[in-house]
Design an enzyme around this catalytic site. Structure first.
Site, short mmCIF file in Angstrom:
data_model
loop_
_atom_site.label_atom_id
_atom_site.label_comp_id
_atom_site.label_asym_id
_atom_site.label_seq_id
_atom_site.Cartn_x
_atom_site.Cartn_y
_atom_site.Cartn_z
N TYR A 144 -20.44 22.10 54.51
CA TYR A 144 -19.05 22.29 54.07
C TYR A 144 -18.22 21.33 54.91
CZ TYR A 144 -14.85 25.19 53.03
OH TYR A 144 -13.63 25.66 52.62
N LYS A 169 -20.23 20.42 49.94
CA LYS A 169 -18.95 21.00 49.55
C LYS A 169 -17.88 20.20 50.29
CE LYS A 169 -16.28 25.29 49.76
NZ LYS A 169 -16.31 26.75 50.05
#
Length: 303
Positions: A144, A169
């Site tokens: 992320y 992400k």
């Protein structure tokens, strides 16, 4: 390891990646039955990728025991209807323990939250993610990325060591930076998920993303799927019509440094009678005078 292709996990990331809320009971505990009901609502709404312990699920406000519970409830409800991407993070022993817990339950992927530390070096970022990925070589691993200073070359370095790092992400609010990062890392090497949800999905898809995260999906599961269908077909005008429908809701979530990001979602769910509006500090419920606008928005969407 090289024989593992992670095809199913890659396909699951190239979709609406739902970030479910964590509903709380009146005594402040996780409300299990409500949580299950909200998950079933997402599944019945056509959602096939679930991220327990994401930021919309108040990851950092949950205890270790609660994070395990949320993972267990999600894997149980998902069954064979959805892929599960479990959020893990904090210190390395905690993160690797959470990843192994997810693996043992049958989840197929973990999302590694950004390291929470005042001093993050680029090489140390690689070391952190490598340790987690190597602990669970059977799982797809999705960093992320929220740090604009991280380069695509560092992600490529990580994947050279860990072929189970299959997607990203990306949550830096800069479409040009995303386009460059993805190409520096290897556009076709990873599945690129627009990590700032619907407001950024059209611009990030134009640069190579094939999936996007959604917290709004908790309120109206059909709306993000409408945007995804438009983006997959290359119909950007249609995608932007959905964008305009959800614009105000997402502006409310993003205001003041995203102070009410989860709060607005739970307020909408409360207005629909689906869960309590309670959030945990450092978030706060919406003031009474601002609740009507959120309720009106939620009422205008298909449920």
């Amino acid at each position: 390891m090289s024989s593992v292709t992670f095809e199913a996990q890659r396909a699951a990331l190239a979709d609406v990646v739902a970030i479910p809320v964590t509903p709380f009971a009146a005594d402040g505990s996780v409300e299990r039955d409500t949580h299950r009901a909200l998950l079933r609502r997402l599944l019945d709404g056509g959602i096939t990728t679930l991220t327990p312990n994401g930021n919309t699920g108040e990851f950092y406000a949950l205890t270790p025991e609660e994070r395990r519970l949320v993972t267990e409830l999600t894997v149980e409800e998902a069954g064979d209807r959805a892929a599960v991407l479990v959020g893990v993070g904090h210190d390395l022993p905690t993160a690797t323990g959470s990843a192994r817990h997810a693996r043992d339950l049958g989840a197929g992927m973990v999302m590694v939250h950004q390291p929470v530390h005042p001093y993050v070096s680029a090489a140390g970022w690689v070391d952190y993610h490598r340790a987690i990925a190597e602990a669970v070589p059977e799982l797809g691993v999705v960093p992320y990325v929220r740090d604009a200073r991280l380069t695509g070359a560092r992600l490529a370095e990580l994947a050279d060591h860990c072929p189970n790092v299959i997607g990203v992400k990306y949550a830096v609010p800069d479409a040009a930076r995303f386009a460059a990062f993805a190409r520096d890392a290897g556009l076709d090497r990873f599945v690129w998920v627009a990590g700032l949800a619907e407001p950024y999905a059209p611009s990030y898809f134009s640069a190579g993303a094939t999936g996007f995260t959604s917290g709004l999906v908790n309120v109206a599961p059909a709306v993000p799927r409408n945007m995804l269908d438009a983006l997959r077909s290359g119909d950007y005008p249609a995608a932007m019509r959905v964008w305009e429908r959800i614009r105000r809701f997402e502006e409310l979530r993003a205001a003041h440094g995203s102070a009410d990001n989860v709060t607005v979602v739970k307020e909408a769910l409360a207005a629909l009678g689906l869960c309590r509006r309670d959030v945990r500090p450092p978030s706060r419920p919406l003031p009474e005078e601002r609740r009507a606008e959120v309720a009106a928005i939620a009422a205008g969407w298909p449920v």
